[in-house]
Enzyme design. Structure first.
Site, PDB file in Angstrom:
ATOM      1  CD  GLU A  80      -1.148   0.013   3.602  1.00 35.67           C
ATOM      2  OE1 GLU A  80      -2.311   0.827   3.769  1.00 35.67           O
ATOM      3  OE2 GLU A  80      -1.433  -0.922   4.456  1.00 35.67           O
ATOM      4  CB  CYS A 112      -2.557  -4.153   6.677  1.00 32.61           C
ATOM      5  SG  CYS A 112      -2.064  -2.486   6.758  1.00 32.61           S
ATOM      6  CG  HIS A 234      -2.412  -5.819  10.585  1.00 31.61           C
ATOM      7  ND1 HIS A 234      -1.300  -6.030   9.808  1.00 31.61           N
ATOM      8  CD2 HIS A 234      -2.900  -4.903  10.771  1.00 31.61           C
ATOM      9  CE1 HIS A 234      -1.210  -4.412   9.696  1.00 31.61           C
ATOM     10  NE2 HIS A 234      -2.181  -4.026  10.296  1.00 31.61           N
ATOM     11  CE  LYS A 243      -6.432  -2.133  24.070  1.00 30.78           C
ATOM     12  NZ  LYS A 243      -6.720  -0.698  23.935  1.00 30.78           N
TER      13      LYS A 243
HETATM   14  N1  CAA Z   1       1.999   4.148  30.462  1.00 34.44           N
HETATM   15  C1  CAA Z   1       1.447   2.931  30.183  1.00 34.44           C
HETATM   16  N2  CAA Z   1       0.438   2.965  29.181  1.00 34.44           N
HETATM   17  C2  CAA Z   1      -0.031   4.549  28.797  1.00 34.44           C
HETATM   18  C3  CAA Z   1       0.495   5.502  29.188  1.00 34.44           C
HETATM   19  C4  CAA Z   1       1.644   5.276  30.407  1.00 34.44           C
HETATM   20  N3  CAA Z   1       2.253   6.438  30.823  1.00 34.44           N
HETATM   21  N4  CAA Z   1      -0.067   6.331  28.589  1.00 34.44           N
HETATM   22  C5  CAA Z   1      -1.007   5.873  27.962  1.00 34.44           C
HETATM   23  N5  CAA Z   1      -1.147   4.679  28.251  1.00 34.44           N
HETATM   24  C6  CAA Z   1      -1.947   3.773  27.399  1.00 34.44           C
HETATM   25  C7  CAA Z   1      -3.174   4.060  27.225  1.00 34.44           C
HETATM   26  O1  CAA Z   1      -4.078   3.877  28.660  1.00 34.44           O
HETATM   27  C8  CAA Z   1      -3.803   3.286  26.031  1.00 34.44           C
HETATM   28  O2  CAA Z   1      -3.927   2.001  26.614  1.00 34.44           O
HETATM   29  P1  CAA Z   1      -5.555   1.105  26.252  1.00 34.44           P
HETATM   30  O3  CAA Z   1      -5.472   1.245  24.827  1.00 34.44           O
HETATM   31  O4  CAA Z   1      -5.497  -0.217  26.773  1.00 34.44           O
HETATM   32  O5  CAA Z   1      -6.420   2.191  26.844  1.00 34.44           O
HETATM   33  C9  CAA Z   1      -2.619   3.249  25.071  1.00 34.44           C
HETATM   34  O6  CAA Z   1      -1.499   3.588  25.835  1.00 34.44           O
HETATM   35  C10 CAA Z   1      -2.686   4.087  23.932  1.00 34.44           C
HETATM   36  O7  CAA Z   1      -2.926   5.573  24.356  1.00 34.44           O
HETATM   37  P2  CAA Z   1      -4.143   6.160  23.990  1.00 34.44           P
HETATM   38  O8  CAA Z   1      -5.630   5.624  24.125  1.00 34.44           O
HETATM   39  O9  CAA Z   1      -3.878   7.743  24.348  1.00 34.44           O
HETATM   40  O10 CAA Z   1      -3.881   6.334  22.289  1.00 34.44           O
HETATM   41  P3  CAA Z   1      -3.237   6.990  21.308  1.00 34.44           P
HETATM   42  O11 CAA Z   1      -3.188   8.549  21.459  1.00 34.44           O
HETATM   43  O12 CAA Z   1      -1.532   6.662  21.655  1.00 34.44           O
HETATM   44  O13 CAA Z   1      -3.414   6.410  19.883  1.00 34.44           O
HETATM   45  C11 CAA Z   1      -3.964   4.681  18.431  1.00 34.44           C
HETATM   46  C12 CAA Z   1      -3.529   5.180  19.921  1.00 34.44           C
HETATM   47  C13 CAA Z   1      -5.264   5.500  18.257  1.00 34.44           C
HETATM   48  C14 CAA Z   1      -4.105   3.323  18.098  1.00 34.44           C
HETATM   49  C15 CAA Z   1      -2.783   5.530  17.644  1.00 34.44           C
HETATM   50  O14 CAA Z   1      -1.567   4.959  17.796  1.00 34.44           O
HETATM   51  C16 CAA Z   1      -2.831   5.536  16.047  1.00 34.44           C
HETATM   52  O15 CAA Z   1      -3.814   6.389  15.292  1.00 34.44           O
HETATM   53  N6  CAA Z   1      -2.524   4.525  15.203  1.00 34.44           N
HETATM   54  C17 CAA Z   1      -2.390   4.555  13.789  1.00 34.44           C
HETATM   55  C18 CAA Z   1      -3.812   3.695  13.309  1.00 34.44           C
HETATM   56  C19 CAA Z   1      -3.676   2.304  13.791  1.00 34.44           C
HETATM   57  O16 CAA Z   1      -2.728   1.544  13.973  1.00 34.44           O
HETATM   58  N7  CAA Z   1      -5.028   1.595  14.065  1.00 34.44           N
HETATM   59  C20 CAA Z   1      -4.975   0.127  14.398  1.00 34.44           C
HETATM   60  C21 CAA Z   1      -6.079  -0.417  13.769  1.00 34.44           C
HETATM   61  S1  CAA Z   1      -6.255  -0.249  12.129  1.00 34.44           S
HETATM   62  C22 CAA Z   1      -4.816  -1.169  11.353  1.00 34.44           C
HETATM   63  O17 CAA Z   1      -4.529  -2.305  11.830  1.00 34.44           O
HETATM   64  C23 CAA Z   1      -4.464  -1.198   9.935  1.00 34.44           C
HETATM   65  C24 CAA Z   1      -3.046  -0.521  10.133  1.00 34.44           C
HETATM   66  O18 CAA Z   1      -2.204  -1.152   9.931  1.00 34.44           O
HETATM   67  C25 CAA Z   1      -3.095   1.080  10.045  1.00 34.44           C
END
Ligand code: CAA
Length: 389
Positions: A80, A112, A234, A243
């Protein structure tokens, strides 16, 4: 009918990585958010002269140790991170690897997921003509806008798999479970270098697709959850798989305890934590990681695979690891590659992030940078010039 599946598997990632502790420090946030929260430690960054073609050729080169092995019938290239709207990236790889002129080459796309489609199509071709070999390559560079939640999940990598009858590594079962839904969770319009992502929504759709694809698999297959001893998902980031697997075990009312559930995917996460998301390649680099890092002998074990491509198309399938598989891996080469990488400072990362990516047809000559076997030497008159190093 004879069994069909993965006969050889090899992967490649760039020589450069950014430690997510460095990223967290510049963002003034707790590094545990990345190390624990998303379960990632490092992200691979392609060198100035690397792209999906050079990474793909480097991943596949070890599969072609002699002239006889070059006689493959088809090369399916999944990506992609396409570099051309018309020409398949695989045609460059065909030349770089010296493959035979009677080999057909085509590129596949569905985020993906496309590498799984390629593997299934390769199995179908081999089932029709058991004497042929089909090469599947997935190669991608995950790139998001700076200072977005996706930034820490960037990465790069390519994986090459030889699909043959009577394979030596994995026999792939014919029954699969599929799920497709038109959603906008992650996409990259042609005019953008980075993906647009609705991050939280994408994680929800990933889990929904898993449940749906699993239900279809369970209806179609003779195998149930407890028949599968290990799982590969994936891997946009390793915590997503954790998860997902806990979710699937709940859906199936598994009697295993939490530790045993986590142990079923642990080995598959190790390489991803070190290289980041490699989109279409991620699932199969995860499988390589499981094969090469499992303490237990995996011979005879049935593995469950979940492939997810945003947009979205998902598939659940299964396969059995074959006795003697460990003799056909490139575990030592992969360990050397990962151990010899060079860490980037934040400034070096930003320089690579902004490296020229000519979109308007400018002529460029690119400095030699990669430690891989192939490089993009330049672009001249809209033609990309690839050379062996
Ligand atoms: N210590 C430990 N954990 C911590 C922490 C700390 N100090 N601070 C935050 N965390 C944890 C949060 O509690 C959260 O855990 P949970 O999910 O268990 O609640 C985790 O870290 C992530 O933090 P946030 O919820 O604040 O989320 P984020 O702002 O980091 O964003 C995301 C996470 C939305 C997935 C982001 O990484 C993103 O947009 N990624 C790109 C999209 C993606 O990968 N999507 C996955 C599905 S789509 C797919 O699979 C296709 C692909 O390849 C893209």
């Amino acid at each position: 009918m004879s069994s069909v599946g993965i006969d050889q598997i090899s992967f490649y990632t760039s020589n450069y990585y950014l430690d997510l502790q460095t990223l967290a420090k510049t963002q003034n946030i707790d590094p545990e958010k990345y190390y624990v929260g998303i379960g990632q430690e490092k992200m691979g960054m392609p060198a100035h002269d690397e792209d999906i073609v050079t990474m793909a050729a480097s991943a596949a080169a070890p599969l072609f140790s002699d002239e006889a092995s070059k006689s493959i019938s088809t090369l399916l290239f999944a990506t992609e991170t396409g570099i051309d709207q018309s020409k398949s990236a695989g045609v460059y790889v065909h030349r770089l690897l010296g493959l035979n002129e009677n080999c057909r080459v085509v590129e596949l796309k569905q985020a993906c997921y496309s590498a799984t489609a390629a593997v299934q199509m390769a199995c179908a071709l081999v089932a029709r003509q058991p004497q042929i070999s089909v090469l599947v390559i997935a190669s991608d560079i995950a790139k998001y806008d700076l200072d977005t939640p996706g930034e820490a999940t960037q990465g790069c990598g390519a994986v090459a798999m030889m699909i043959r009858a009577e394979p030596r590594i994995l026999q792939i079962d014919p029954e699969v479970g599929n799920y497709t839904e038109d959603v906008m969770d992650f996409w990259r319009p042609n005019y953008r270098k980075t993906a647009i992502v609705d991050g939280k929504y994408s994680t929800k759709i990933y889990l929904k697709s898993l449940k749906k694809a699993w239900q279809h698999f369970a209806e179609s297959s003779q195998y149930c959850f407890s028949d599968l001893e290990y799982f590969c998902y994936h891997l946009p980031f390793s915590r997503m798989a954790q998860k997902a697997h806990r979710h699937l075990s709940k859906v199936n009312k598994s009697t295993l305890d939490a530790q045993a559930i986590d142990a079923q995917i642990e080995g598959s996460l190790l390489y991803n934590k070190l290289i980041g998301n490699s989109y279409a390649a991620a699932l199969f680099i995860g499988f390589t990681s499981l094969l090469e890092n499992s303490i237990e002998d995996l011979s005879g074990k049935r593995i469950g695979f979940f492939s997810y491509g945003s947009g979205c198309v998902a598939e659940f399938f299964s396969g059995k690891v074959l006795p003697g598989y460990e003799k056909h891996l490139f575990a030592a080469e992969h360990a050397t590659m990962l151990n010899n990488r060079q860490e980037l400072s934040y400034e070096q990362y930003i320089a690579l992030y902004h490296a020229p990516d000519p979109r308007e047809g400018e002529n460029v000559s690119i400095v030699a940078d990669t430690t891989g076997k192939f490089r993009l030497a330049g672009i001249c008159e809209h033609k990309r010039e690839y050379v062996a190093v």
